[in-house]
Write a protein that holds these residues in place. Structure first.
Motif, PDB file in Angstrom:
ATOM      1  N   ASN A 130       0.815  -1.222   0.000  1.00 20.11           N
ATOM      2  CA  ASN A 130       0.000   0.000   0.000  1.00 20.11           C
ATOM      3  C   ASN A 130       0.848   1.271   0.000  1.00 20.11           C
ATOM      4  OD1 ASN A 130      -2.452  -1.594   0.268  1.00 20.11           O
ATOM      5  ND2 ASN A 130      -1.881  -1.856   2.424  1.00 20.11           N
ATOM      6  N   ALA A 131       1.877   1.267  -0.850  1.00 18.50           N
ATOM      7  CA  ALA A 131       2.784   2.410  -0.891  1.00 18.50           C
ATOM      8  C   ALA A 131       2.950   2.917  -2.319  1.00 18.50           C
ATOM      9  CB  ALA A 131       4.139   2.030  -0.310  1.00 18.50           C
ATOM     10  N   GLN A 132       3.206   4.211  -2.434  1.00 13.89           N
ATOM     11  CA  GLN A 132       3.535   4.850  -3.708  1.00 13.89           C
ATOM     12  C   GLN A 132       4.842   5.598  -3.552  1.00 13.89           C
ATOM     13  OE1 GLN A 132      -0.225   7.165  -4.373  1.00 13.89           O
ATOM     14  NE2 GLN A 132       0.016   6.399  -6.450  1.00 13.89           N
ATOM     15  N   ASP A 133       5.586   5.694  -4.672  1.00 13.38           N
ATOM     16  CA  ASP A 133       6.805   6.476  -4.552  1.00 13.38           C
ATOM     17  C   ASP A 133       6.476   7.962  -4.606  1.00 13.38           C
ATOM     18  OD1 ASP A 133       6.842   7.401  -7.277  1.00 13.38           O
ATOM     19  OD2 ASP A 133       7.843   5.569  -7.897  1.00 13.38           O
ATOM     20  N   LEU A 134       7.405   8.756  -4.105  1.00 14.24           N
ATOM     21  CA  LEU A 134       7.207  10.195  -3.995  1.00 14.24           C
ATOM     22  C   LEU A 134       6.908  10.820  -5.354  1.00 14.24           C
ATOM     23  CD1 LEU A 134       7.250  12.673  -2.144  1.00 14.24           C
ATOM     24  CD2 LEU A 134       9.741  12.749  -2.413  1.00 14.24           C
ATOM     25  N   PHE A 135       7.557  10.317  -6.391  1.00 16.83           N
ATOM     26  CA  PHE A 135       7.325  10.833  -7.740  1.00 16.83           C
ATOM     27  C   PHE A 135       5.862  10.706  -8.144  1.00 16.83           C
ATOM     28  CE2 PHE A 135       6.727   9.678 -12.205  1.00 16.83           C
ATOM     29  CZ  PHE A 135       7.119  10.863 -12.825  1.00 16.83           C
ATOM     30  N   LEU A 168      19.789   8.867  -4.007  1.00 17.41           N
ATOM     31  CA  LEU A 168      18.587   9.329  -3.324  1.00 17.41           C
ATOM     32  C   LEU A 168      17.810  10.264  -4.245  1.00 17.41           C
ATOM     33  CD1 LEU A 168      17.111   9.195  -0.575  1.00 17.41           C
ATOM     34  CD2 LEU A 168      18.278  11.322   0.030  1.00 17.41           C
ATOM     35  N   ASN A 169      16.612   9.858  -4.618  1.00 14.20           N
ATOM     36  CA  ASN A 169      15.782  10.668  -5.508  1.00 14.20           C
ATOM     37  C   ASN A 169      14.312  10.416  -5.198  1.00 14.20           C
ATOM     38  OD1 ASN A 169      14.740   8.418  -7.191  1.00 14.20           O
ATOM     39  ND2 ASN A 169      16.857   8.272  -7.911  1.00 14.20           N
ATOM     40  N   CYS A 170      13.430  11.107  -5.910  1.00  9.17           N
ATOM     41  CA  CYS A 170      12.001  11.029  -5.593  1.00  9.17           C
ATOM     42  C   CYS A 170      11.371   9.706  -6.019  1.00  9.17           C
ATOM     43  CB  CYS A 170      11.253  12.210  -6.201  1.00  9.17           C
ATOM     44  SG  CYS A 170      11.356  12.360  -7.997  1.00  9.17           S
ATOM     45  N   HIS A 171      12.106   8.856  -6.728  1.00  4.07           N
ATOM     46  CA  HIS A 171      11.608   7.521  -7.071  1.00  4.07           C
ATOM     47  C   HIS A 171      11.953   6.505  -5.987  1.00  4.07           C
ATOM     48  CE1 HIS A 171      10.527   8.631 -11.225  1.00  4.07           C
ATOM     49  NE2 HIS A 171      11.596   9.396 -11.159  1.00  4.07           N
ATOM     50  N   ASN A 172      12.928   6.814  -5.137  1.00  6.75           N
ATOM     51  CA  ASN A 172      13.405   5.872  -4.136  1.00  6.75           C
ATOM     52  C   ASN A 172      12.913   6.179  -2.727  1.00  6.75           C
ATOM     53  OD1 ASN A 172      14.803   4.382  -6.024  1.00  6.75           O
ATOM     54  ND2 ASN A 172      16.681   5.570  -5.799  1.00  6.75           N
ATOM     55  N   ARG A 208      17.819  17.956  -6.689  1.00  2.00           N
ATOM     56  CA  ARG A 208      17.963  17.968  -8.151  1.00  2.00           C
ATOM     57  C   ARG A 208      16.928  17.075  -8.816  1.00  2.00           C
ATOM     58  NH1 ARG A 208      23.529  17.784  -6.913  1.00  2.00           N
ATOM     59  NH2 ARG A 208      23.634  15.549  -7.410  1.00  2.00           N
ATOM     60  N   SER A 209      16.628  15.935  -8.196  1.00  2.00           N
ATOM     61  CA  SER A 209      15.637  15.038  -8.800  1.00  2.00           C
ATOM     62  C   SER A 209      14.254  15.672  -8.780  1.00  2.00           C
ATOM     63  CB  SER A 209      15.628  13.684  -8.080  1.00  2.00           C
ATOM     64  OG  SER A 209      14.874  13.691  -6.894  1.00  2.00           O
ATOM     65  N   LEU A 210      13.925  16.374  -7.707  1.00  6.31           N
ATOM     66  CA  LEU A 210      12.637  17.063  -7.628  1.00  6.31           C
ATOM     67  C   LEU A 210      12.560  18.178  -8.671  1.00  6.31           C
ATOM     68  CD1 LEU A 210      12.284  17.292  -3.749  1.00  6.31           C
ATOM     69  CD2 LEU A 210      10.901  15.876  -5.265  1.00  6.31           C
ATOM     70  N   ASP A 211      13.627  18.945  -8.792  1.00  2.00           N
ATOM     71  CA  ASP A 211      13.652  20.038  -9.779  1.00  2.00           C
ATOM     72  C   ASP A 211      13.547  19.494 -11.202  1.00  2.00           C
ATOM     73  OD1 ASP A 211      13.922  21.846  -7.721  1.00  2.00           O
ATOM     74  OD2 ASP A 211      16.094  22.066  -7.945  1.00  2.00           O
ATOM     75  N   LYS A 212      14.242  18.399 -11.458  1.00  3.71           N
ATOM     76  CA  LYS A 212      14.228  17.794 -12.786  1.00  3.71           C
ATOM     77  C   LYS A 212      12.834  17.331 -13.170  1.00  3.71           C
ATOM     78  CE  LYS A 212      16.270  13.855 -15.270  1.00  3.71           C
ATOM     79  NZ  LYS A 212      17.237  12.729 -15.130  1.00  3.71           N
TER      80      LYS A 212
END
Length: 236
Positions: A130-135, A168-172, A208-212
């Motif tokens: 029951n989880a979603q990635d931040l992206f 470390l990025n918004c997918h992880n 950077r991942s969020l900005d991208k």
């Protein structure tokens, strides 16, 4: 540390969860397809499959190369011993982090197949239910529903224990239905001595991942206020 079991002269099982009777078939998507348990695939650094079976819910990931070298070598790595392989290192780090009660997936097992001085390998971990990635949450325009200070506090916990996440990025980063924050994908990550430089590098990589992704997807909210909350939570 993972328990080592030899399945054939060139194939080795690295098992973290000793409660399961695992064999080579477990690492083959086609096997789970015949069990009607293959529920989806994913993208990322490796090839990914999601398994929902009566034995549990798992993620299978085959280690793949990236960058230019992947054009002529997709999945072979130099073999210098089982304890130097990527699944051994990732399983060992996951076991260590679980012992520290950090929010990471439960390690299950890995498989290493050797030949001609190289190896191919696969990792199995438990699915975070029951989880979603931040992206995906941000893409759905739900940034305002998240507790960004808590996300910052969770990342700080990893850093306080010397856990360096190489990507470390918004997918992880994942959030479950109980708003628990999880961190996934610890390939090429490691335990390090405390140092403000690598910690800041981790934070900068996440930003950077969020900005991208914000530039790529119009559905992303402006994250200026959320990022300030993240930093407030991280800095305590």
């Amino acid at each position: 540390m993972p328990n080592i079991r030899t399945l054939s002269p060139n194939t080795h099982l690295l098992q973290s969860d000793e409660t399961l009777t695992i064999n080579k078939d477990w690492f083959e998507p086609d096997y789970w397809k015949t069990q009607n348990a293959l529920k989806g695939t994913g993208n990322g650094r490796g090839a990914v499959w999601f398994i929902h079976s009566s034995l549990g819910q798992f993620v299978i990931r085959r280690y793949r190369r990236g960058g230019f070298i992947a054009k002529f070598n997709k999945d072979r790595f130099l073999y210098t011993g089982l304890k130097s392989t990527r699944p051994w290192q990732e399983l060992s780090l996951l076991e260590h982090m679980r012992a520290l009660e950090l929010p990471v997936p439960r390690p299950i097992a890995g498989q290493v197949t050797t030949g001609f001085g190289f190896y191919r390998s696969t990792l199995m971990t438990e699915t975070i239910p029951n989880a979603q990635d931040l992206f995906d949450i941000l893409k759905a325009n739900r940034a305002h529903t998240l507790d960004w200070k808590n996300i910052g506090r969770v990342i700080k916990r990893f850093h306080d224990h010397g856990i360096y996440h190489s990507d470390l990025n918004c997918h992880n980063i994942m959030i479950d239905n109980a708003n628990t924050v999880w961190v996934i994908d610890f390939d090429k990550c490691e335990h390090r001595a405390t140092d403000t430089l690598w910690k800041q590098d981790n934070i900068d990589r996440l930003k950077r991942s969020l900005d991208k992704e914000s530039k790529r997807h119009a559905s992303f909210d402006s994250l200026d206020a959320q990022w300030r909350d993240f930093l407030e939570g991280y800095r305590g």
